[in-house]
Design a protein around this motif. Structure first.
Motif, PDB file in Angstrom:
ATOM      1  N   ARG A 287      30.187  -9.882  62.770  1.00  0.00           N
ATOM      2  CA  ARG A 287      29.486  -9.793  61.492  1.00  0.00           C
ATOM      3  C   ARG A 287      29.572  -8.350  61.010  1.00  0.00           C
ATOM      4  N   ARG A 288      28.904  -8.026  59.920  1.00  0.00           N
ATOM      5  CA  ARG A 288      28.949  -6.660  59.391  1.00  0.00           C
ATOM      6  C   ARG A 288      27.750  -5.823  59.842  1.00  0.00           C
ATOM      7  N   SER A 289      26.752  -6.459  60.439  1.00  0.00           N
ATOM      8  CA  SER A 289      25.554  -5.737  60.873  1.00  0.00           C
ATOM      9  C   SER A 289      25.795  -5.060  62.215  1.00  0.00           C
ATOM     10  N   TYR A 290      25.349  -3.824  62.298  1.00  0.00           N
ATOM     11  CA  TYR A 290      25.440  -3.087  63.556  1.00  0.00           C
ATOM     12  C   TYR A 290      24.269  -3.443  64.453  1.00  0.00           C
ATOM     13  N   VAL A 291      24.522  -3.485  65.749  1.00  0.00           N
ATOM     14  CA  VAL A 291      23.462  -3.678  66.727  1.00  0.00           C
ATOM     15  C   VAL A 291      22.770  -2.327  66.900  1.00  0.00           C
ATOM     16  N   PRO A 292      21.453  -2.273  66.696  1.00  0.00           N
ATOM     17  CA  PRO A 292      20.748  -0.993  66.836  1.00  0.00           C
ATOM     18  C   PRO A 292      21.003  -0.340  68.197  1.00  0.00           C
ATOM     19  N   GLN A 293      21.062   0.976  68.178  1.00  0.00           N
ATOM     20  CA  GLN A 293      21.273   1.807  69.362  1.00  0.00           C
ATOM     21  C   GLN A 293      22.646   1.595  69.997  1.00  0.00           C
ATOM     22  N   THR A 294      23.600   1.080  69.204  1.00  0.00           N
ATOM     23  CA  THR A 294      24.987   0.957  69.649  1.00  0.00           C
ATOM     24  C   THR A 294      25.885   1.338  68.471  1.00  0.00           C
TER      25      THR A 294
ATOM     26  N   ALA B 153      17.451 -18.319  65.978  1.00  0.00           N
ATOM     27  CA  ALA B 153      16.663 -19.387  66.597  1.00  0.00           C
ATOM     28  C   ALA B 153      15.358 -18.834  67.169  1.00  0.00           C
ATOM     29  N   MET B 154      15.434 -17.728  67.891  1.00  0.00           N
ATOM     30  CA  MET B 154      14.233 -17.136  68.487  1.00  0.00           C
ATOM     31  C   MET B 154      13.263 -16.640  67.411  1.00  0.00           C
ATOM     32  N   ALA B 155      13.791 -16.011  66.376  1.00  0.00           N
ATOM     33  CA  ALA B 155      12.928 -15.490  65.307  1.00  0.00           C
ATOM     34  C   ALA B 155      12.247 -16.621  64.555  1.00  0.00           C
TER      35      ALA B 155
ATOM     36  N   LEU C 183      16.836 -10.974  59.157  1.00  0.00           N
ATOM     37  CA  LEU C 183      17.379 -10.341  60.363  1.00  0.00           C
ATOM     38  C   LEU C 183      18.426  -9.261  60.067  1.00  0.00           C
ATOM     39  N   PRO C 184      19.443  -9.513  59.225  1.00  0.00           N
ATOM     40  CA  PRO C 184      20.365  -8.409  58.945  1.00  0.00           C
ATOM     41  C   PRO C 184      19.685  -7.253  58.194  1.00  0.00           C
ATOM     42  N   PHE C 185      18.705  -7.592  57.374  1.00  0.00           N
ATOM     43  CA  PHE C 185      17.913  -6.573  56.693  1.00  0.00           C
ATOM     44  C   PHE C 185      17.243  -5.676  57.736  1.00  0.00           C
ATOM     45  N   LEU C 186      16.637  -6.294  58.730  1.00  0.00           N
ATOM     46  CA  LEU C 186      15.963  -5.575  59.806  1.00  0.00           C
ATOM     47  C   LEU C 186      16.952  -4.700  60.583  1.00  0.00           C
ATOM     48  N   LEU C 187      18.147  -5.238  60.858  1.00  0.00           N
ATOM     49  CA  LEU C 187      19.159  -4.448  61.569  1.00  0.00           C
ATOM     50  C   LEU C 187      19.579  -3.240  60.736  1.00  0.00           C
ATOM     51  N   ASN C 188      19.695  -3.426  59.425  1.00  0.00           N
ATOM     52  CA  ASN C 188      20.040  -2.298  58.562  1.00  0.00           C
ATOM     53  C   ASN C 188      18.960  -1.223  58.603  1.00  0.00           C
ATOM     54  N   LEU C 189      17.714  -1.645  58.560  1.00  0.00           N
ATOM     55  CA  LEU C 189      16.626  -0.665  58.617  1.00  0.00           C
ATOM     56  C   LEU C 189      16.663   0.137  59.911  1.00  0.00           C
TER      57      LEU C 189
ATOM     58  N   ILE D  48       6.414 -12.107  53.867  1.00  0.00           N
ATOM     59  CA  ILE D  48       7.702 -11.532  54.277  1.00  0.00           C
ATOM     60  C   ILE D  48       8.333 -10.792  53.105  1.00  0.00           C
ATOM     61  N   HIS D  49       8.291 -11.398  51.932  1.00  0.00           N
ATOM     62  CA  HIS D  49       8.908 -10.779  50.760  1.00  0.00           C
ATOM     63  C   HIS D  49       8.230  -9.453  50.399  1.00  0.00           C
ATOM     64  N   GLU D  50       6.921  -9.402  50.479  1.00  0.00           N
ATOM     65  CA  GLU D  50       6.201  -8.163  50.184  1.00  0.00           C
ATOM     66  C   GLU D  50       6.618  -7.055  51.147  1.00  0.00           C
ATOM     67  N   TRP D  51       6.769  -7.405  52.421  1.00  0.00           N
ATOM     68  CA  TRP D  51       7.198  -6.421  53.414  1.00  0.00           C
ATOM     69  C   TRP D  51       8.614  -5.936  53.093  1.00  0.00           C
ATOM     70  N   ILE D  52       9.498  -6.854  52.728  1.00  0.00           N
ATOM     71  CA  ILE D  52      10.868  -6.486  52.368  1.00  0.00           C
ATOM     72  C   ILE D  52      10.869  -5.529  51.180  1.00  0.00           C
ATOM     73  N   GLU D  53      10.047  -5.814  50.176  1.00  0.00           N
ATOM     74  CA  GLU D  53       9.974  -4.946  48.992  1.00  0.00           C
ATOM     75  C   GLU D  53       9.564  -3.522  49.378  1.00  0.00           C
ATOM     76  N   LEU D  54       8.582  -3.385  50.254  1.00  0.00           N
ATOM     77  CA  LEU D  54       8.168  -2.053  50.714  1.00  0.00           C
ATOM     78  C   LEU D  54       9.307  -1.348  51.443  1.00  0.00           C
ATOM     79  N   GLN D  55      10.034  -2.100  52.259  1.00  0.00           N
ATOM     80  CA  GLN D  55      11.152  -1.515  53.011  1.00  0.00           C
ATOM     81  C   GLN D  55      12.311  -1.139  52.092  1.00  0.00           C
ATOM     82  N   LEU D  56      12.497  -1.900  51.018  1.00  0.00           N
ATOM     83  CA  LEU D  56      13.525  -1.548  50.030  1.00  0.00           C
ATOM     84  C   LEU D  56      13.222  -0.185  49.405  1.00  0.00           C
ATOM     85  N   ASP D  57      11.960   0.049  49.090  1.00  0.00           N
ATOM     86  CA  ASP D  57      11.552   1.350  48.554  1.00  0.00           C
ATOM     87  C   ASP D  57      11.905   2.465  49.534  1.00  0.00           C
TER      88      ASP D  57
END
Length: 190
Positions: A19-26, A40-42, A133-139, A170-179
């Motif tokens: 995929r295009r998302s990087y695994v954090p700390q790698t 599935a776990m999330a 999930l990819p949003f979280l990986l980007n952060l 979830i959307h409200e949290w994403i909006e804050l993280q976008l800022d």
């Protein structure tokens, strides 16, 4: 057993789809099999935490088949122009897997179709978490994928807008993280 093991190796091929998302700390990309497991776990965890009225077995099956079509089609970047056509080739891959003589899952195509176009509570959760999930990986990689591809804040906001209806928290949290991501320069402010 030969046919069964051949089918199991077909499924194993999902590990080879980057995929295009990087695994954090790698420095490596996540593969589609890792993403499917994480999805599935999330979904399971969010369903429990929010005490959602969902069928957990159905939810987990939807998550597990979600990216199987990528075995044949590969992963299509969320912000790629060809994104709207990706499901066609992916579905062809699912049809191929469904017809495999070693496949013991009689409704594989039906489950895949539902996760692709369904509107059940399970499908809504799956789609929201699949974007989260990819949003979280980007952060957690200082927006590495966003920066690599010159992704704009408006693109990310647009791709996540549907979450506001079904999962406003979830959307409200994403909006804050976008800022935050925009202030950090990880997303182009456009």
């Amino acid at each position: 057993m030969t046919q069964i093991t051949e089918f199991l190796l077909e499924l194993d091929a999902l590990k080879r789809v980057d995929r295009r998302s990087y695994v954090p700390q790698t420095t490596r990309f996540e593969n589609s099999a890792e993403h499917s497991w994480h999805l599935a776990m999330a979904c399971w965890s969010i369903a429990e935490l929010f005490q959602l009225d969902v069928n957990h077995e159905k939810l987990l099956k939807l998550a597990l088949v979600h990216d199987l079509g990528e075995i044949d089609a590969g992963d299509t970047f969320l912000y790629a122009e060809s994104r709207s056509e990706a499901h066609i080739e992916e579905r062809e891959g699912i049809v191929r897997l469904q017809a495999h003589s070693g496949n013991g899952i009689s409704n594989l195509l039906e489950v895949w179709d539902e996760q692709e176009s369904g509107s059940s509570a399970e499908t809504q959760l799956l789609k929201a978490i699949d974007r989260l999930l990819p949003f979280l990986l980007n952060l957690n990689t200082q927006g590495k994928t966003w920066r690599d591809h010159g992704v704009k804040r408006s693109q990310v906001a647009g791709m996540h807008a549907f979450i506001a209806t079904s999962f406003p928290v979830i959307h409200e949290w994403i909006e804050l993280q976008l800022d935050y991501a925009t202030k950090q320069g990880w997303l182009l402010d456009a």
